[in-house]
Design a protein around this motif. Sequence first.
Motif, PDB file in Angstrom:
ATOM      1  N   PHE A  44      36.842   2.886  73.472  1.00 28.06           N
ATOM      2  CA  PHE A  44      36.181   2.527  72.241  1.00 28.06           C
ATOM      3  C   PHE A  44      36.685   3.019  71.045  1.00 28.06           C
ATOM      4  O   PHE A  44      37.268   2.413  70.142  1.00 28.06           O
ATOM      5  N   SER A  45      36.891   4.363  70.973  1.00 27.35           N
ATOM      6  CA  SER A  45      37.329   4.980  69.620  1.00 27.35           C
ATOM      7  C   SER A  45      38.788   4.633  69.600  1.00 27.35           C
ATOM      8  O   SER A  45      38.913   4.671  68.113  1.00 27.35           O
ATOM      9  N   HIS A  46      39.610   4.819  70.401  1.00 23.79           N
ATOM     10  CA  HIS A  46      40.789   4.294  70.281  1.00 23.79           C
ATOM     11  C   HIS A  46      41.172   2.780  69.838  1.00 23.79           C
ATOM     12  O   HIS A  46      41.768   2.722  68.748  1.00 23.79           O
ATOM     13  N   ILE A  48      38.989   1.133  68.110  1.00 30.05           N
ATOM     14  CA  ILE A  48      38.495   0.899  66.653  1.00 30.05           C
ATOM     15  C   ILE A  48      39.457   1.524  65.883  1.00 30.05           C
ATOM     16  O   ILE A  48      40.128   1.061  64.623  1.00 30.05           O
ATOM     17  N   LEU A  49      40.175   2.729  66.258  1.00 25.92           N
ATOM     18  CA  LEU A  49      40.963   3.585  65.201  1.00 25.92           C
ATOM     19  C   LEU A  49      42.329   2.831  65.159  1.00 25.92           C
ATOM     20  O   LEU A  49      42.937   2.727  64.243  1.00 25.92           O
ATOM     21  N   VAL A  50      42.703   2.181  66.328  1.00 23.84           N
ATOM     22  CA  VAL A  50      44.206   1.274  66.138  1.00 23.84           C
ATOM     23  C   VAL A  50      43.931  -0.107  65.299  1.00 23.84           C
ATOM     24  O   VAL A  50      44.683  -0.025  64.319  1.00 23.84           O
TER      25      VAL A  50
END
Lengths: 310, 308
Positions: A44-46, A48-50
Amino acid sequence: MKTTETPAPPPAESGSAVPVTKVGLPTKKPPTEKKSEGSVLNAFSHGILVIWAIMVVLPLLWAVMTSFKDDSSIFGSPWSLPDKLHFDNWSRAWTEANMSDYFLNTILVVGGSLIGTLVLGSMAAYVLARFDFPGNRFIYYLFIGGMSFPIMLALVPLFYVVNNMGLLNSIHGLILVYIAYSLPFTVFFLTAFFRTLPTSVAEAAFVDGASHSRTFFQIMVPMAKPGLISVGIFNFLGQWNQYMLPTVLNTDPDKRVLTQGLVQLAVSQGYKGDWSGLFAGLVMAMLPVLAAYIVFQRQVVQGLTAGALK
Amino acid sequence: MQHGKYRFIVGFLALPLGLYALFVVWPFIQSIYYSFTDWTGLSPEFKMVGLDNYRRMLDDEIFWKSLQHSLMFAVVLPLVTISLALFFAFMINVGGRRRKGGPVISGVRGSSFYKIVYFFPQVLSIAIVALLFAFAYNPDSGAINSFFRGIGLDGLQPLWLGDPDLALWCVMAVLVWSTVGFFVVLFSAGMASIPADLYEAALLDGAGRAATFFRITLPLLWDTVQSGWVYMGILALGAESFAVVQIMTTGPGGPDYSTTVMVLYVYQKAFRDGQAAYATTIGVALLIVTLAFAAVVMRLGRRERLEY
C-alpha cells in the motif's frame, strides 16, 4: 533547526532494535499476524508513494517531450511522442525568443546580488552576533521582522523609491533591491551561525594585533564557510526564481530576467503561435536549477528547510 | 577589545542596514501612511483623506472576494499540503516492511529516492511551474483533458481555469504539487530524530500503525508541523499566490474575479488602475490578515512541549 537536521540518519539506523524483536518472538502467533499486515501495508505505501512520484515527474517529462515537438502535434496529440526531435525549437528559443538575453540578465542580477547578500549579510550578522552595543537587539529584530511581512505591501512605495533614485529598469537597481530583501533571512541564519563559532580564535588574533575587520575577513569568514554555503544556496534559488520584484521594478523588455521573459513570451506567443519554442525555453530555464539541485542535493535541502524553522 | 570597536560596528552595519532601511523598512512605513491619502501614484500630489480608503474597502465587493480567496489559500492549502506530506513522510520513514533482525521501525526501500524526487518541484521557479500547468490545464489541447480523452472519458472535459467554480482549486492544486516535497523532507528529518525505543514500546503494547502515528509521531512532531503551517500560510498569502494567480488565470484574476487574491488585487490597483493609495490600504489589510493568521495558528496549536 540544526538539531533536528543533523542527527537524522543515526537514530533511524543505529536504534539497535534487535533485542526487542527477539522479545517479540517467543509468543509465536502475533508476529506472523503482524507480518502479513506489514506486507499489505508495505504494498500500500509503495503504491501511494509511486503514484505521487509519477505525479511529480510526469509534468516535467511532458514538458521536455513537448519541447521537441512541432506546433501541430503539440495541439493535435499532446501525449504522443515527437515524430522526430525538433532541435530547432531550442535554437529558435535561444536566439529569436531572446532566451540568451534573459539568461545573461538573470546571471548578472543573481551573481551580483548573491555576492552582495553574502558580504553584507555576514558583516551585519557578525557584528550582531559578537558585539554588545546599545540597539543591538533592536536592529536584529528589525532585520528578522522582514521575514514575515507581506512584501507586496512595501512594493507600491518601493516602486517610487527606486524610480526617484533613477534605478528603475536597471540591473544594478534590481541587484540592490534583491540584496535588501534577502537580508532578513541571511542575517537571521548567519547570526545564529556566528554565535556557534568559538570565540577563542578571534580573540587570539586580536591580541596579536589584527584589526577587527582583518579578524573578520581572515579568520571568521573562512570558519563560517559551511554556513555561508547553506545560506548562499538558499539565496541563489530564491533570487534565481524571483518573479514578483522584477515584474514590478523592471519593465524594460531588454532587461527582463528569465521568469519574466518566459511569462511575457507566453503572453505574446498567444498571437505569434510559436508554442514549441516556448516549451523549449521553459525547459531550458528549468535545467540549471535541476542540475544544481542534483549536484548539491544535500546542501539545497538543508538550506531550504532551515528557512521553515525560524 | 575596546579599541576602535564602535567605529568597526558602525562601519560594518552602515551599508546593510542602510540598504534594508531604504528598500524595505522605509517603503513599508510609507505604505501605511499612504493608505490615509488619496495618492494615485501617477502624480506627486496627494492629500490626507482619513479613513476614506478603509471605508471604501469595506464596501468593495471584489475586496471581500479576494479576502475570501486569500483565506482559502491560508487555511485549505496548508491543511492539504501538510496532511499529504505527513502521510508520505510516515510511509517513507515508518511504513517499511519489518525485516527479521532489523530495526523495529524502518522506512520503505528507496526512501531517499522518494525524498529526492518529491523535492524536485521545490527548486523550480513558481512562475515556471505556473506556466507549465497553464498549458496542461488548457481545455482543448492541454495534457490533462487529452489524457481524459485518451482513457475514454470524453464526456469529462472541464474548462479548468476557465470555469469560475474550478479555477481557484486548479490554482491551489499547483501550489500543493510544488510544495508537498519540501514538507516531506522537513517532516522526515523530524521523524528520524524520534528515538526508536518509543516505537518499540508502542509495538510491544500492540499499537497499530495508525495509533503509532497519532500517539507518537504527530505529538512529537507538533512543533515542526506548526511552524511549517505558519511558513506555508505566509507564502500562500504572499508571493506564491501572486505568481500562480497572475500567470495562470487570465484577465482580472480568473473568470468573474473567481481567483483574485489580496496580493494580486494590491498589484492591480497600484500598477494597472493607478490607485496607489487604495492599493496600500488593501496591503495593510493583508498585513493584518497575515499577522492574525500566524497568531491564530500559534494559539490553536499551543500544546505542552514534549521533551524526548
